[in-house]
Design a protein around this motif. Structure first.
Motif, PDB file in Angstrom:
ATOM      1  N   MET A   1      77.701 -29.876  67.395  1.00 35.25           N
ATOM      2  CA  MET A   1      77.576 -28.703  68.078  1.00 35.25           C
ATOM      3  C   MET A   1      77.807 -27.545  67.140  1.00 35.25           C
ATOM      4  SD  MET A   1      79.930 -27.601  71.208  1.00 35.25           S
ATOM      5  CE  MET A   1      81.324 -26.670  70.755  1.00 35.25           C
ATOM      6  N   LEU A   2      78.343 -27.914  65.782  1.00 33.69           N
ATOM      7  CA  LEU A   2      78.933 -26.947  64.940  1.00 33.69           C
ATOM      8  C   LEU A   2      77.694 -26.304  64.101  1.00 33.69           C
ATOM      9  CD1 LEU A   2      81.320 -25.359  64.119  1.00 33.69           C
ATOM     10  CD2 LEU A   2      81.675 -27.005  62.483  1.00 33.69           C
ATOM     11  N   THR A   3      76.570 -27.217  63.736  1.00 33.63           N
ATOM     12  CA  THR A   3      75.620 -26.838  62.862  1.00 33.63           C
ATOM     13  C   THR A   3      74.697 -25.760  63.695  1.00 33.63           C
ATOM     14  OG1 THR A   3      75.480 -29.045  62.224  1.00 33.63           O
ATOM     15  CG2 THR A   3      73.385 -27.864  62.007  1.00 33.63           C
ATOM     16  N   PRO A   4      74.252 -25.795  64.934  1.00 27.82           N
ATOM     17  CA  PRO A   4      73.561 -24.713  65.476  1.00 27.82           C
ATOM     18  C   PRO A   4      74.495 -23.311  65.582  1.00 27.82           C
ATOM     19  CG  PRO A   4      73.369 -26.553  67.018  1.00 27.82           C
ATOM     20  CD  PRO A   4      74.303 -26.762  65.918  1.00 27.82           C
ATOM     21  N   MET A   5      75.640 -23.435  65.774  1.00 24.87           N
ATOM     22  CA  MET A   5      76.429 -22.282  65.733  1.00 24.87           C
ATOM     23  C   MET A   5      76.410 -21.613  64.212  1.00 24.87           C
ATOM     24  SD  MET A   5      79.609 -22.889  68.432  1.00 24.87           S
ATOM     25  CE  MET A   5      80.124 -21.336  68.620  1.00 24.87           C
ATOM     26  N   VAL A   6      76.725 -22.466  63.091  1.00 26.63           N
ATOM     27  CA  VAL A   6      76.773 -21.883  62.044  1.00 26.63           C
ATOM     28  C   VAL A   6      75.357 -21.438  61.650  1.00 26.63           C
ATOM     29  CG1 VAL A   6      76.963 -22.698  59.492  1.00 26.63           C
ATOM     30  CG2 VAL A   6      78.682 -23.431  61.109  1.00 26.63           C
ATOM     31  N   ALA A   7      74.326 -21.947  61.826  1.00 29.27           N
ATOM     32  CA  ALA A   7      72.830 -21.639  61.591  1.00 29.27           C
ATOM     33  C   ALA A   7      72.789 -20.213  62.170  1.00 29.27           C
ATOM     34  CB  ALA A   7      72.000 -22.485  61.889  1.00 29.27           C
ATOM     35  N   GLY A   8      73.382 -19.992  63.710  1.00 29.53           N
ATOM     36  CA  GLY A   8      73.037 -18.639  64.139  1.00 29.53           C
ATOM     37  C   GLY A   8      73.894 -17.771  63.429  1.00 29.53           C
ATOM     38  N   GLY A   9      75.059 -17.986  63.034  1.00 31.10           N
ATOM     39  CA  GLY A   9      76.177 -17.291  62.288  1.00 31.10           C
ATOM     40  C   GLY A   9      75.363 -16.915  61.081  1.00 31.10           C
ATOM     41  N   VAL A  10      74.751 -17.616  60.542  1.00 35.58           N
ATOM     42  CA  VAL A  10      73.778 -17.029  59.041  1.00 35.58           C
ATOM     43  C   VAL A  10      72.734 -16.348  59.494  1.00 35.58           C
ATOM     44  CG1 VAL A  10      72.853 -18.150  57.339  1.00 35.58           C
ATOM     45  CG2 VAL A  10      75.042 -18.985  57.894  1.00 35.58           C
ATOM     46  N   VAL A  11      71.997 -16.854  60.298  1.00 38.86           N
ATOM     47  CA  VAL A  11      70.685 -16.334  60.585  1.00 38.86           C
ATOM     48  C   VAL A  11      70.904 -14.874  61.272  1.00 38.86           C
ATOM     49  CG1 VAL A  11      68.377 -16.236  62.108  1.00 38.86           C
ATOM     50  CG2 VAL A  11      69.311 -18.342  61.016  1.00 38.86           C
ATOM     51  N   PHE A  12      71.277 -14.324  62.129  1.00 40.76           N
ATOM     52  CA  PHE A  12      71.256 -13.129  62.723  1.00 40.76           C
ATOM     53  C   PHE A  12      72.112 -12.003  61.672  1.00 40.76           C
ATOM     54  CE2 PHE A  12      71.090 -15.951  66.385  1.00 40.76           C
ATOM     55  CZ  PHE A  12      69.702 -15.496  66.821  1.00 40.76           C
ATOM     56  N   PRO A  13      73.229 -12.184  61.228  1.00 42.25           N
ATOM     57  CA  PRO A  13      73.908 -11.239  60.284  1.00 42.25           C
ATOM     58  C   PRO A  13      72.836 -11.052  58.992  1.00 42.25           C
ATOM     59  CG  PRO A  13      75.602 -12.577  61.254  1.00 42.25           C
ATOM     60  CD  PRO A  13      74.311 -13.202  61.582  1.00 42.25           C
ATOM     61  N   GLY A  14      72.474 -12.488  58.448  1.00 41.33           N
ATOM     62  CA  GLY A  14      71.717 -12.320  57.276  1.00 41.33           C
ATOM     63  C   GLY A  14      70.550 -11.497  57.267  1.00 41.33           C
ATOM     64  N   LEU A  15      69.810 -11.774  58.572  1.00 40.63           N
ATOM     65  CA  LEU A  15      68.538 -10.912  58.784  1.00 40.63           C
ATOM     66  C   LEU A  15      68.935  -9.357  58.796  1.00 40.63           C
ATOM     67  CD1 LEU A  15      65.379 -10.714  59.413  1.00 40.63           C
ATOM     68  CD2 LEU A  15      66.084 -11.253  61.730  1.00 40.63           C
ATOM     69  N   PHE A  16      69.954  -9.128  59.543  1.00 44.40           N
ATOM     70  CA  PHE A  16      70.632  -7.700  59.670  1.00 44.40           C
ATOM     71  C   PHE A  16      70.622  -7.278  58.293  1.00 44.40           C
ATOM     72  CE2 PHE A  16      73.885  -4.787  59.566  1.00 44.40           C
ATOM     73  CZ  PHE A  16      73.364  -3.615  60.566  1.00 44.40           C
ATOM     74  N   LEU A  17      71.514  -8.014  57.196  1.00 47.02           N
ATOM     75  CA  LEU A  17      71.613  -7.570  56.008  1.00 47.02           C
ATOM     76  C   LEU A  17      70.444  -7.296  55.294  1.00 47.02           C
ATOM     77  CD1 LEU A  17      75.013  -9.262  55.456  1.00 47.02           C
ATOM     78  CD2 LEU A  17      74.556  -6.658  55.831  1.00 47.02           C
ATOM     79  N   LEU A  18      69.675  -8.381  55.312  1.00 48.45           N
ATOM     80  CA  LEU A  18      68.357  -8.406  54.417  1.00 48.45           C
ATOM     81  C   LEU A  18      67.675  -7.130  54.910  1.00 48.45           C
ATOM     82  CD1 LEU A  18      66.354  -9.835  52.607  1.00 48.45           C
ATOM     83  CD2 LEU A  18      65.305 -10.903  54.612  1.00 48.45           C
ATOM     84  N   SER A  19      67.232  -6.970  56.188  1.00 49.36           N
ATOM     85  CA  SER A  19      66.368  -5.736  56.542  1.00 49.36           C
ATOM     86  C   SER A  19      66.929  -4.488  56.198  1.00 49.36           C
ATOM     87  CB  SER A  19      66.243  -6.089  58.154  1.00 49.36           C
ATOM     88  OG  SER A  19      65.849  -4.951  58.620  1.00 49.36           O
ATOM     89  N   LYS A  20      68.342  -4.328  56.265  1.00 49.95           N
ATOM     90  CA  LYS A  20      69.180  -3.109  56.152  1.00 49.95           C
ATOM     91  C   LYS A  20      68.926  -2.655  54.804  1.00 49.95           C
ATOM     92  CE  LYS A  20      73.652  -2.462  55.994  1.00 49.95           C
ATOM     93  NZ  LYS A  20      73.935  -1.521  54.613  1.00 49.95           N
ATOM     94  N   ASN A  21      69.074  -3.909  53.861  1.00 48.32           N
ATOM     95  CA  ASN A  21      69.174  -3.539  52.402  1.00 48.32           C
ATOM     96  C   ASN A  21      67.740  -3.136  51.729  1.00 48.32           C
ATOM     97  OD1 ASN A  21      72.040  -3.730  52.019  1.00 48.32           O
ATOM     98  ND2 ASN A  21      71.774  -5.925  51.647  1.00 48.32           N
ATOM     99  N   THR A  22      66.850  -3.981  52.478  1.00 51.10           N
ATOM    100  CA  THR A  22      65.393  -3.594  52.223  1.00 51.10           C
ATOM    101  C   THR A  22      64.941  -2.161  52.542  1.00 51.10           C
ATOM    102  OG1 THR A  22      64.759  -6.141  52.585  1.00 51.10           O
ATOM    103  CG2 THR A  22      63.117  -4.563  52.403  1.00 51.10           C
ATOM    104  N   LEU A  23      65.330  -2.027  53.747  1.00 48.90           N
ATOM    105  CA  LEU A  23      65.216  -0.472  53.819  1.00 48.90           C
ATOM    106  C   LEU A  23      65.631   0.579  53.052  1.00 48.90           C
ATOM    107  CD1 LEU A  23      64.977  -0.980  57.896  1.00 48.90           C
ATOM    108  CD2 LEU A  23      62.857  -0.547  56.411  1.00 48.90           C
ATOM    109  N   GLN A  24      66.536   0.327  52.516  1.00 49.98           N
ATOM    110  CA  GLN A  24      67.471   1.218  51.900  1.00 49.98           C
ATOM    111  C   GLN A  24      67.010   1.131  50.386  1.00 49.98           C
ATOM    112  OE1 GLN A  24      71.473   0.121  53.123  1.00 49.98           O
ATOM    113  NE2 GLN A  24      71.776   2.090  53.108  1.00 49.98           N
ATOM    114  N   ARG A  25      66.770  -0.059  49.762  1.00 45.51           N
ATOM    115  CA  ARG A  25      66.245  -0.165  48.146  1.00 45.51           C
ATOM    116  C   ARG A  25      65.062  -0.229  47.845  1.00 45.51           C
ATOM    117  NH1 ARG A  25      71.243  -4.399  47.452  1.00 45.51           N
ATOM    118  NH2 ARG A  25      72.970  -3.044  47.694  1.00 45.51           N
ATOM    119  N   LEU A  26      64.275  -0.492  48.692  1.00 45.61           N
ATOM    120  CA  LEU A  26      62.683  -0.342  48.451  1.00 45.61           C
ATOM    121  C   LEU A  26      62.223   1.215  47.930  1.00 45.61           C
ATOM    122  CD1 LEU A  26      60.563  -2.513  50.725  1.00 45.61           C
ATOM    123  CD2 LEU A  26      61.053  -2.845  48.391  1.00 45.61           C
TER     124      LEU A  26
END
Length: 171
Positions: A1-26
């Motif tokens: 049960m912990l694996t999908p939760m950890v994956a979601g905890g990485v995917v959603f904030p990670g995608l947000f940070l990746l997108s935000k930093n890409t838009l700011q730094r390109l």
């Protein structure tokens, strides 16, 4: 049960940070932080909506008896999506905060209760987005725990027979 939760905890904030930093730094883009935060939050929400819709479609088309059957994806996606609801409360606040700052309401005079203070922004956010925050909180604090402790398991409706008692195979 912990694996999908950890994956979601990485995917959603990670995608947000990746997108935000890409838009700011390109070099071609160099967006302001407020714009990058708002667009990134909407991107993550769109990705989650597509994933949830796809999971729902797969589950509904894979089960012969949608009320009685159970599919592994309904349980896994429920666990995967819990971190999204937590992340989204924060992302919605960030969007609200940046919109508040753009409107010129923010002040930096040190007064904790000043009109532009964090507390004022939080109150305004909760006033404006109360139902959405309530919805996210209920999903995390009520619906998810109920789906985990349900004797029939997540993914089953509250009416109908369980797969074990009906003799149906698990989807």
């Amino acid at each position: 049960m912990l694996t999908p939760m950890v994956a979601g905890g990485v995917v959603f904030p990670g995608l947000f940070l990746l997108s935000k930093n890409t838009l700011q730094r390109l070099p071609q883009l160099r967006w302001e932080e407020a714009d990058a935060v708002i667009v990134s939050a909407r991107l993550v929400s769109s990705v989650q909506a597509i994933m949830a819709s796809t999971a729902g479609y797969i589950v509904s088309t894979s089960c012969k008896h949608i009320i009685d059957d159970q599919h592994w994806l309904s349980s896994a996606y429920t666990q995967f999506a819990v971190p999204y609801f937590i992340y989204d409360i924060y992302a919605m606040f960030l969007c609200h905060w940046h919109k508040y700052q753009v409107k010129g309401h923010g002040r930096d005079d040190g007064d904790a209760r000043a009109p532009g203070s964090t507390w004022a922004v939080v109150r305004g956010y909760l006033h404006k987005e109360f139902l959405m925050v309530l919805h996210h909180a209920v999903m995390v604090l009520v619906c998810f725990p109920l789906s985990v402790v349900s004797p029939r398991g997540p993914g089953l409706a509250e009416t109908g027979n369980s797969p074990a008692s009906s003799g149906r195979q698990w989807g």
